[in-house]
Write a protein that holds these residues in place. Sequence first.
Motif, PDB file in Angstrom:
ATOM      1  N   ALA A 154       2.884  59.135  21.763  1.00  9.39           N
ATOM      2  CA  ALA A 154       2.638  58.895  20.344  1.00  9.39           C
ATOM      3  C   ALA A 154       1.186  58.498  20.111  1.00  9.39           C
ATOM      4  CB  ALA A 154       3.587  57.810  19.839  1.00  9.39           C
ATOM      5  N   ASP A 164      -4.864  49.294  25.056  1.00  4.98           N
ATOM      6  CA  ASP A 164      -3.768  49.701  25.932  1.00  4.98           C
ATOM      7  C   ASP A 164      -3.743  48.788  27.150  1.00  4.98           C
ATOM      8  OD1 ASP A 164      -1.744  51.220  27.059  1.00  4.98           O
ATOM      9  OD2 ASP A 164      -3.116  52.712  27.902  1.00  4.98           O
ATOM     10  N   THR A 165      -2.551  48.485  27.642  1.00  5.12           N
ATOM     11  CA  THR A 165      -2.516  47.771  28.926  1.00  5.12           C
ATOM     12  C   THR A 165      -3.008  48.708  30.018  1.00  5.12           C
ATOM     13  OG1 THR A 165      -0.180  48.252  28.797  1.00  5.12           O
ATOM     14  CG2 THR A 165      -0.840  45.972  28.501  1.00  5.12           C
ATOM     15  N   GLY A 166      -2.514  49.954  30.003  1.00  2.00           N
ATOM     16  CA  GLY A 166      -3.181  51.024  30.735  1.00  2.00           C
ATOM     17  C   GLY A 166      -3.319  50.894  32.246  1.00  2.00           C
ATOM     18  N   GLY A 222       1.847  55.771  29.233  1.00  2.00           N
ATOM     19  CA  GLY A 222       3.174  55.210  28.973  1.00  2.00           C
ATOM     20  C   GLY A 222       4.262  55.905  29.773  1.00  2.00           C
ATOM     21  N   PHE A 228       8.941  65.005  21.819  1.00  2.09           N
ATOM     22  CA  PHE A 228       8.188  66.034  21.116  1.00  2.09           C
ATOM     23  C   PHE A 228       8.140  65.704  19.619  1.00  2.09           C
ATOM     24  CE2 PHE A 228       8.147  70.836  19.957  1.00  2.09           C
ATOM     25  CZ  PHE A 228       6.773  70.806  19.797  1.00  2.09           C
ATOM     26  N   VAL A 245      -2.572  51.340  19.171  1.00  2.00           N
ATOM     27  CA  VAL A 245      -2.047  50.493  20.244  1.00  2.00           C
ATOM     28  C   VAL A 245      -1.143  51.345  21.132  1.00  2.00           C
ATOM     29  CG1 VAL A 245      -0.716  48.430  20.817  1.00  2.00           C
ATOM     30  CG2 VAL A 245      -2.126  48.473  18.761  1.00  2.00           C
ATOM     31  N   LEU A 296      -3.374  43.519  26.439  1.00  2.00           N
ATOM     32  CA  LEU A 296      -1.977  43.419  26.042  1.00  2.00           C
ATOM     33  C   LEU A 296      -1.958  42.910  24.602  1.00  2.00           C
ATOM     34  CD1 LEU A 296       0.878  43.599  27.443  1.00  2.00           C
ATOM     35  CD2 LEU A 296       0.725  41.129  27.673  1.00  2.00           C
ATOM     36  N   TRP A 341       7.363  61.478  32.323  1.00  2.00           N
ATOM     37  CA  TRP A 341       8.446  62.157  31.605  1.00  2.00           C
ATOM     38  C   TRP A 341       8.738  63.539  32.174  1.00  2.00           C
ATOM     39  CZ3 TRP A 341       8.014  65.155  26.468  1.00  2.00           C
ATOM     40  CH2 TRP A 341       6.912  65.989  26.479  1.00  2.00           C
ATOM     41  N   GLN A 349      14.432  59.431  38.864  1.00  2.00           N
ATOM     42  CA  GLN A 349      13.443  60.475  39.128  1.00  2.00           C
ATOM     43  C   GLN A 349      12.019  59.933  39.117  1.00  2.00           C
ATOM     44  OE1 GLN A 349      14.969  59.744  36.326  1.00  2.00           O
ATOM     45  NE2 GLN A 349      14.625  61.228  34.718  1.00  2.00           N
ATOM     46  N   GLY A 386       5.383  52.010  22.483  1.00  2.00           N
ATOM     47  CA  GLY A 386       6.748  52.262  22.934  1.00  2.00           C
ATOM     48  C   GLY A 386       7.680  51.496  22.013  1.00  2.00           C
ATOM     49  N   ALA A 408       1.630  51.712  31.481  1.00  2.00           N
ATOM     50  CA  ALA A 408       0.705  52.626  32.168  1.00  2.00           C
ATOM     51  C   ALA A 408      -0.134  53.403  31.161  1.00  2.00           C
ATOM     52  CB  ALA A 408       1.496  53.605  33.013  1.00  2.00           C
ATOM     53  N   ALA A 454       1.894  52.167  18.631  1.00  2.00           N
ATOM     54  CA  ALA A 454       2.611  53.131  19.481  1.00  2.00           C
ATOM     55  C   ALA A 454       2.764  52.538  20.863  1.00  2.00           C
ATOM     56  CB  ALA A 454       1.851  54.453  19.538  1.00  2.00           C
ATOM     57  N   GLY A 512      15.808  65.062  23.802  1.00  2.00           N
ATOM     58  CA  GLY A 512      14.718  64.106  23.964  1.00  2.00           C
ATOM     59  C   GLY A 512      13.932  63.959  22.670  1.00  2.00           C
TER      60      GLY A 512
HETATM   61  C1  LIG Z   1      11.478  59.669  33.964  1.00  2.00           C
HETATM   62  C2  LIG Z   1      11.411  59.932  32.515  1.00  2.00           C
HETATM   63  C3  LIG Z   1      11.703  61.211  32.038  1.00  2.00           C
HETATM   64  C4  LIG Z   1      11.647  61.476  30.686  1.00  2.00           C
HETATM   65  N1  LIG Z   1      11.898  62.729  30.275  1.00  2.00           N
HETATM   66  C5  LIG Z   1      11.827  63.028  28.964  1.00  2.00           C
HETATM   67  C6  LIG Z   1      12.036  64.337  28.523  1.00  2.00           C
HETATM   68  O1  LIG Z   1      12.254  65.237  29.325  1.00  2.00           O
HETATM   69  N2  LIG Z   1      11.986  64.614  27.202  1.00  2.00           N
HETATM   70  C7  LIG Z   1      11.729  63.632  26.301  1.00  2.00           C
HETATM   71  O2  LIG Z   1      11.687  63.924  25.122  1.00  2.00           O
HETATM   72  N3  LIG Z   1      11.493  62.365  26.693  1.00  2.00           N
HETATM   73  C8  LIG Z   1      11.529  62.041  28.009  1.00  2.00           C
HETATM   74  N4  LIG Z   1      11.300  60.741  28.415  1.00  2.00           N
HETATM   75  C9  LIG Z   1      11.014  59.697  27.424  1.00  2.00           C
HETATM   76  C10 LIG Z   1       9.563  59.677  27.027  1.00  2.00           C
HETATM   77  O3  LIG Z   1       8.752  59.442  28.121  1.00  2.00           O
HETATM   78  C11 LIG Z   1       9.343  58.604  25.992  1.00  2.00           C
HETATM   79  O4  LIG Z   1      10.160  58.883  24.906  1.00  2.00           O
HETATM   80  C12 LIG Z   1       7.915  58.588  25.483  1.00  2.00           C
HETATM   81  O5  LIG Z   1       7.016  58.374  26.498  1.00  2.00           O
HETATM   82  C13 LIG Z   1       7.744  57.517  24.432  1.00  2.00           C
HETATM   83  O6  LIG Z   1       6.411  57.550  24.006  1.00  2.00           O
HETATM   84  P1  LIG Z   1       5.682  56.353  23.291  1.00  2.00           P
HETATM   85  O7  LIG Z   1       4.302  56.792  23.055  1.00  2.00           O
HETATM   86  O8  LIG Z   1       6.469  55.956  22.126  1.00  2.00           O
HETATM   87  O9  LIG Z   1       5.753  55.132  24.257  1.00  2.00           O
HETATM   88  P2  LIG Z   1       5.411  54.951  25.774  1.00  2.00           P
HETATM   89  O10 LIG Z   1       5.350  56.239  26.476  1.00  2.00           O
HETATM   90  O11 LIG Z   1       6.348  53.934  26.278  1.00  2.00           O
HETATM   91  O12 LIG Z   1       3.945  54.348  25.776  1.00  2.00           O
HETATM   92  C14 LIG Z   1       3.692  53.032  25.428  1.00  2.00           C
HETATM   93  C15 LIG Z   1       2.219  52.769  25.578  1.00  2.00           C
HETATM   94  O13 LIG Z   1       1.912  51.537  25.003  1.00  2.00           O
HETATM   95  C16 LIG Z   1       1.227  50.712  25.894  1.00  2.00           C
HETATM   96  N5  LIG Z   1       1.652  49.354  25.586  1.00  2.00           N
HETATM   97  C17 LIG Z   1       2.891  48.842  25.642  1.00  2.00           C
HETATM   98  N6  LIG Z   1       2.888  47.561  25.245  1.00  2.00           N
HETATM   99  C18 LIG Z   1       1.608  47.273  24.923  1.00  2.00           C
HETATM  100  C19 LIG Z   1       0.974  46.113  24.444  1.00  2.00           C
HETATM  101  N7  LIG Z   1       1.655  44.998  24.178  1.00  2.00           N
HETATM  102  N8  LIG Z   1      -0.356  46.152  24.251  1.00  2.00           N
HETATM  103  C20 LIG Z   1      -1.062  47.276  24.508  1.00  2.00           C
HETATM  104  N9  LIG Z   1      -0.509  48.394  24.940  1.00  2.00           N
HETATM  105  C21 LIG Z   1       0.820  48.395  25.145  1.00  2.00           C
HETATM  106  C22 LIG Z   1       1.594  51.191  27.248  1.00  2.00           C
HETATM  107  O14 LIG Z   1       0.569  50.952  28.170  1.00  2.00           O
HETATM  108  C23 LIG Z   1       1.779  52.678  27.019  1.00  2.00           C
HETATM  109  O15 LIG Z   1       0.552  53.343  27.136  1.00  2.00           O
HETATM  110  C24 LIG Z   1      11.328  60.446  29.774  1.00  2.00           C
HETATM  111  C25 LIG Z   1      11.027  59.173  30.243  1.00  2.00           C
HETATM  112  C26 LIG Z   1      11.059  58.903  31.597  1.00  2.00           C
HETATM  113  C27 LIG Z   1      10.705  57.547  32.083  1.00  2.00           C
END
Ligand SMILES: Cc1cc2nc3c(=O)[nH]c(=O)nc-3n(C[C@H](O)[C@H](O)[C@H](O)COP(=O)(O)OP(=O)(O)OC[C@H]3O[C@@H](n4cnc5c(N)ncnc54)[C@H](O)[C@@H]3O)c2cc1C
Lengths: 536, 436
Positions: A15, A34-36, A115, A518, A10, A259, A120, A82, A296, A112, A294, A515
Amino acid sequence: MNVDADVIVVGSGPAGAQAAETLVEQGCRVLMLDTGTTAAPGTAAPRGAFLDLRRHDRAQHRYFLGDDFSGVPLARLGAAPQVTPPRRHVLQLAAGYAGILAEDFAALESHALGGLGAAWGAVSFPFTDGELRQAGFTPVELRPAYERVARRIGISGSHDDTAAWVGPLESLQPPLPLDHNASALLAAYTRQRSALHRRRVRVGLPMLAALSQPLDERPAHDLADMDFWGDSGGSVYRPELTVRRLQRHDGFRYAPGWLVTRFAESSDRLVSVTARAVADGEERTFSARQVFLAAGALGTTRIVLESFREIAREVPLVCNAHLYVPCVHLRQLGRPHIERCHSLAQLTMLHDPTGDSSALVQAQMYSYRSLLLFRLLKESPLPARDSLWIMRALAPAFVIWALEEEDRPAAGRFCRLAPRADGGTVLEVVAPDSPDVEARKRDRQGALLWAMRRLGAWPIRRVHSGPGSSLHYGGQFPISGRDEPFTTDTAGRLHGTRQVFIGDGSAFRYLPAKGLTFTLMANADRVACGMVRCGR
Amino acid sequence: MGTPTREALVTGAAGFIGRRVVSELSRRGWRVRAFIHHADAPDFSACEGVVMLVGDVRDPAAVSAALAGTDAAISLAACKMDEPESEATNVGGARHLVDAARAAGVTRIINVSTQSAKLPRPGVYGRTKRAADEAFAASGLVVTTLRPSLVYGADDPGVFGTVQRFVDRLPVVPVCGDGRWLSAPVHVEDVARVIVDCLETPSTVGNTYDIAGPDLLPFDALIDQIAAHLGRRRPTFHLPLALALPAVRILRTLWPRAPISVSNVLGSTQDTAIDPAPALRDLAFAPRPLARGLHEVFGSASDRAWHAEARALAHHLLHVEPSPELRDRYIEAARHLFGETPGPATDFVRRHPWSLRWLEAAQGLMRPRCGLRQRLLLMAAILEATPEHAAWFLQPPPTRMRLFAGLAWRACASAAKILGGMALLPFVPRADERGR
Ligand SMILES: Cc1cc2nc3c(=O)[nH]c(=O)nc-3n(C[C@H](O)[C@H](O)[C@H](O)COP(=O)(O)OP(=O)(O)OC[C@H]3O[C@@H](n4cnc5c(N)ncnc54)[C@H](O)[C@@H]3O)c2cc1C
């Protein structure tokens, strides 16, 4: 019963993308729900160097300002300033989504493709062993995962004065070249190393998920200084790259437009995942042997609490505090900006007051130029034309430090599901300010501000973009050795389930001052490897 | 359609009327040879079937080469500002066209003349155009002559445009004569249309038509209307002819490219008997009323207020006139972000653009998020995100000496503007406009 896949992943963020790649590599059939959402066509900046585009592209207002002019900052500085118009879709929420209830806390989610990782900044430090243990991980398990992910996505950087505060990483590309501000500040640091070390301040190069050498089909960074507006041809890692590549495999199916609302385990050892179509609200259930959540940290929290129908259950929330310190780099005054550079983080600076990393503050330095002058205008109390002149004169010497602090769970700060009037639920984030914590932070930040001055970057002010604005969330379902509800075990399995795994920030017990992404990707890879083993 | 495409030569095709005639012809399916004097020609790429020929009507060979093989010619090339080459262009050009037409067997000619040709006391322009009319009349070719009154429209380089610029920029508008000179202003697109109508109406051959708008009015009234459309109120200053003529003569000797000529003065002080009836009858000419035409030229009152705002902001920020593209982008964005109705401070600035530098200085300090500052911020963003002004924004930083001097100067200037603005604030109705 029919299964849609071996594993349902998900979310397509960092991640989800890394877990999917690991699973597909090991021969699993993966369905990514994914909402995507993706950017509207025509909003992205074209390839090209910043100065060339500025001088010649007649359509530059479309990405610098946005077709809806959302890039013109009229309101107070919000979270993630940013995130420029070409990336606005990253924070756009899907139709039919319940939203988050949060007062004075920037709880931003992404729907997106990729995500938050679609926007990032690519700063990618491995945690130290100490940090990993405190976050709930076993270092020996995570180190190989770090290396695997680093080889996949490409990390550039070096081991320098900050090495003792950064976990080891073998698979490292050489660092990207520094711009004029960074090289001058680094030279100043080298001259004053001992004085700064006495105050426990270190400066080094950041590790970045950006290529200094080609990797697979991706080119090395083009140094076009367009990183706030574009992706320099794929040299900066975005999860979308992984998803697009996986789509060529038979074993992988990407299903955007869904979703996910909840999951349920049935007696036949399958997990069903219920999702609502973004387009028409139609509900559908998918089933698989295992699920990797995953969405978020906040998205996953909603799905888990919703699946257990746990109204009012409070789960912890951690989020790095963030502070921007704009500075004028005095030594650079009167010198022009160099042409070829990148606009990602240039330097990293850390302050370890206790010497044991228990109160670390870390800051990344960015050169301002490619963000354009007009964004600064609203901060100036002087007449507009004079302000523009002054900003133009200072712009090449203008740098911003983004300070980050670690965060641990605190009483009174939590997420929970709250009932809504229409019978549905909404995720509520409660995060009150605590003045004593703020005061402690000011002390720690003071040393870094002193160091900035010492290096010749004169801080103008501190800009608090508000709680939550780092967008690094976690802590909801921490890894726990004990068998407690709303935790995950060391394999990433959610307590009370057989085959539901958590792979995003919600499994982190705390967030150190670097952050988390990674590490989150490395953990996703590790958890995915474990899933393959226990699924067989 | 069975008829083969007809082809017409247009001399003076780059001119104020010529441009419109070319596109009107092309719209009606004519192939057009656009005969232009300078290579920096208007863009006819949107018009089908237009070929550009660069040449001079003073050159008989160029004229005959251009005319050969066409079905008709429209003569618009003329010197209007009493240039030394007026005689050669206006009279010589007509003769060359007549000779070439005879040689090529082209018989249909539309001769666009002027009311000035009818003046009791003509200047160089009137005299040469009258001679040209006579040359056409004596040619034995199938000629129709049109004599428009004052032609107006957007981007007019002539009398109308000059008056418009005067009204826009000068506190008092100088008028030669007593201001009672009568004209029947006619919109340039109506003129273009009637020229082509005439070409396509064989029964007009041999006739001469006055081309006039439906409103006959004195010069002062016309100036008032222009001022009203520009959102200005401008007193006029009448210069008696006895003074105006020598004054303009001296001006022209000192400044040969001055925007006013002796012929202008003579043409806008003597009445000609304008008879619109024949054109109405033979050509069903239905020109638009002056009010509508002016509205089309200057836009609606709200547009003008927006334009004034955009101009004031751009002038203040970069000392530049915003291009129409940037101006419209600003207006689109501001409408979207702030809505249609401005706050009182903005409204004040629209009416008194000079006040902007003072007001915004005071508000920047006291109310940084007020509407006026937000509008400035938006304009700054629009001016920055375009190649047009990139040179200003990307200028390399000054040397340190200049930088510190500049900073000191800007600090003093800012303080002065802020003080001035605070003194002004009490006079601005409720200047406490809030932004978003
Ligand atoms: C401007 C910016 C700069 C950043 N810079 C850094 C950096 O330099 N270093 C760093 O370590 N981190 C940085 N981050 C943080 C980093 O982007 C996030 O920690 C990371 O993207 C989290 O990854 P994730 O996969 O857990 O979740 P997300 O990236 O939030 O992805 C969530 C995914 O789940 C999907 N989703 C959500 N809800 C649902 C649902 N109900 N059903 C289906 N799909 C769903 C979304 O479409 C998305 O694809 C930054 C973030 C931003 C916004």
